[in-house]
Write a protein that holds these residues in place. Structure first.
Motif, short mmCIF file in Angstrom:
data_model
loop_
_atom_site.label_atom_id
_atom_site.label_comp_id
_atom_site.label_asym_id
_atom_site.label_seq_id
_atom_site.Cartn_x
_atom_site.Cartn_y
_atom_site.Cartn_z
N LYS A 17 0.82 -1.21 0.00
CA LYS A 17 0.00 0.00 0.00
C LYS A 17 0.86 1.27 0.00
O LYS A 17 0.51 2.27 -0.61
CB LYS A 17 -0.89 -0.03 1.24
N ALA A 18 2.00 1.19 0.69
CA ALA A 18 2.85 2.39 0.84
C ALA A 18 3.79 2.61 -0.34
O ALA A 18 4.28 3.72 -0.54
CB ALA A 18 3.66 2.30 2.13
N SER A 19 4.05 1.57 -1.12
CA SER A 19 5.02 1.68 -2.23
C SER A 19 4.32 2.25 -3.45
O SER A 19 3.76 1.52 -4.25
CB SER A 19 5.61 0.30 -2.54
N ARG A 20 4.37 3.55 -3.58
CA ARG A 20 3.64 4.22 -4.66
C ARG A 20 4.62 4.95 -5.57
O ARG A 20 5.71 5.33 -5.14
CB ARG A 20 2.64 5.19 -4.03
N PRO A 21 4.24 5.13 -6.84
CA PRO A 21 5.19 5.72 -7.80
C PRO A 21 5.69 7.11 -7.41
O PRO A 21 6.76 7.51 -7.83
CB PRO A 21 4.38 5.78 -9.10
N GLU A 22 4.92 7.83 -6.60
CA GLU A 22 5.38 9.16 -6.22
C GLU A 22 6.28 9.15 -4.97
O GLU A 22 6.78 10.19 -4.55
CB GLU A 22 4.19 10.13 -6.03
N ALA A 23 6.48 7.97 -4.38
CA ALA A 23 7.36 7.84 -3.22
C ALA A 23 8.70 7.25 -3.65
O ALA A 23 8.75 6.41 -4.54
CB ALA A 23 6.72 6.95 -2.16
N GLY A 24 9.77 7.69 -3.02
CA GLY A 24 11.08 7.12 -3.31
C GLY A 24 11.63 6.36 -2.12
O GLY A 24 12.62 5.65 -2.22
N ALA A 25 10.97 6.51 -0.97
CA ALA A 25 11.46 5.89 0.26
C ALA A 25 10.28 5.39 1.08
O ALA A 25 9.26 6.06 1.19
CB ALA A 25 12.23 6.92 1.09
#
Lengths: 136, 81, 136, 81
Positions: A17-25
């Motif tokens: 759920k937390a691994s989204r394309p706009e996140a890098g970390a």
């Protein structure tokens, strides 16, 4: 997202759920049941919550963290009831564009949760006794 | 008036109940609630010095006024996480 | 434990390995492929390593972290080859008796890995071009 | 003597090879290697100012001596993680 649950915490689902394309970390914190505390052996922990207030405080924590840091996802899950050794009683997952924010937000969330969310732990010691933990 | 106080963890076990009703005057504050609770359940004395109070699911200071509709809870030092 | 791999990183397996009865805290960091960098859109990343030296430097990082903090488990995994959007290129998992050490060690490990481990990333941009990233 | 230099990422692509052999005098240091590499492959010039060197899988300073058995690598600024 916040949740109180009696089930084991499914970390894979939270990370997905937390691994989204706009996140890098992504930073995930797990609080797990430690066998030894000050030399005494624990068999399991039992957690009790003031449910309505705990949910409100968790939601407040998410909202405040989202003001302080640019969080893509912010997930706070606390398990209640009996938690066996080495299993997680709490999971915090945050994802951010840049990693320093993820570490800072994750640590602030668990520190503040431990101070302000009405949840209590009871140690079940190996010697057969049990004890509510009320740190002062 | 009669107000109900929610109890948790060691406070609940000392009282033998997860909720107790106490009688206080109209316009009572948490100071009055605490005094009434202690009179009703002397065993909670050892929890009170470090406990906080909550009214309607928010921490409240001891001068907070309550009424019969208030959801009042004694919050012993928390240990989640 | 350190690993270079061409496969997707299995976080559940890493968390299970790190969740031990003598640990009370687990911190996992994932570096994931971000879609936008300075306004440009990425389709995927490609990672290349100087394998022998990268493995040696990762092992050095684990050893130094174990000197600095009381780590129960310390896991460093870097994925190589093509990594799609939102998947993890790197995973760091540490478990410790107390949580402040887990956050400090996790952040030090990723900061130092990014500075000293000979691995390079190539951006594959949505406009069809690609570029090795050599930050100066 | 002949030494081999490993190249990675942009340096590898500029050279069109992941390893190049260069001729240097016995007792050469990384300064000499760098000069020989630049002569052999002028395109690496834009990588050199910010690159580090490694000898036998450890970062090394430019005065490090090398021999034919040394594993020498040019390490452009890294971007793993």
């Amino acid at each position: 997202m916040i949740e109180l649950t009696n089930q084991p915490i499914d970390c894979s689902a939270l990370l997905a759920k937390a691994s989204r394309p706009e996140a890098g970390a992504v930073v995930l914190f797990l609080g797990t049941t430690r066998e030894l505390s000050d030399g005494r052996r624990t068999l399991a922990l039992n957690y009790e919550a003031y449910d309505g207030m705990a949910e409100k405080k968790l939601a407040d924590l998410e909202a405040e963290a989202r003001c302080r840091w640019p969080l893509v996802e912010c997930i706070l899950v606390h398990r209640l009831g009996r938690v066996p050794l080495a299993e997680a009683s709490v999971a915090i997952v945050v994802s951010t564009p840049h990693r320093a924010d993820a570490f800072a937000a994750g640590e602030w969330l668990i520190d503040t949760l431990k101070r302000d969310v009405p949840i209590w732990k009871q140690e079940h010691w190996a010697d057969g006794t049990s004890e509510w933990v009320h740190p002062i | 008036m009669t107000v109900r106080v929610k109890l948790f963890a060691a406070a609940r076990e000392l009282a033998g109940a997860s909720e107790v009703a106490v009688e206080v005057c109209d316009g009572a504050t948490l100071v009055d609630i605490e005094r009434a609770l202690l009179a009703a359940i002397p065993a909670v004395e050892r929890i009170l010095p470090h406990a906080r109070w909550a009214v309607n699911a928010e921490f409240a200071t001891s001068d907070a006024a309550v009424n019969e509709q208030s959801e009042i809870a004694l919050i012993p030092p928390v240990s989640g996480g």
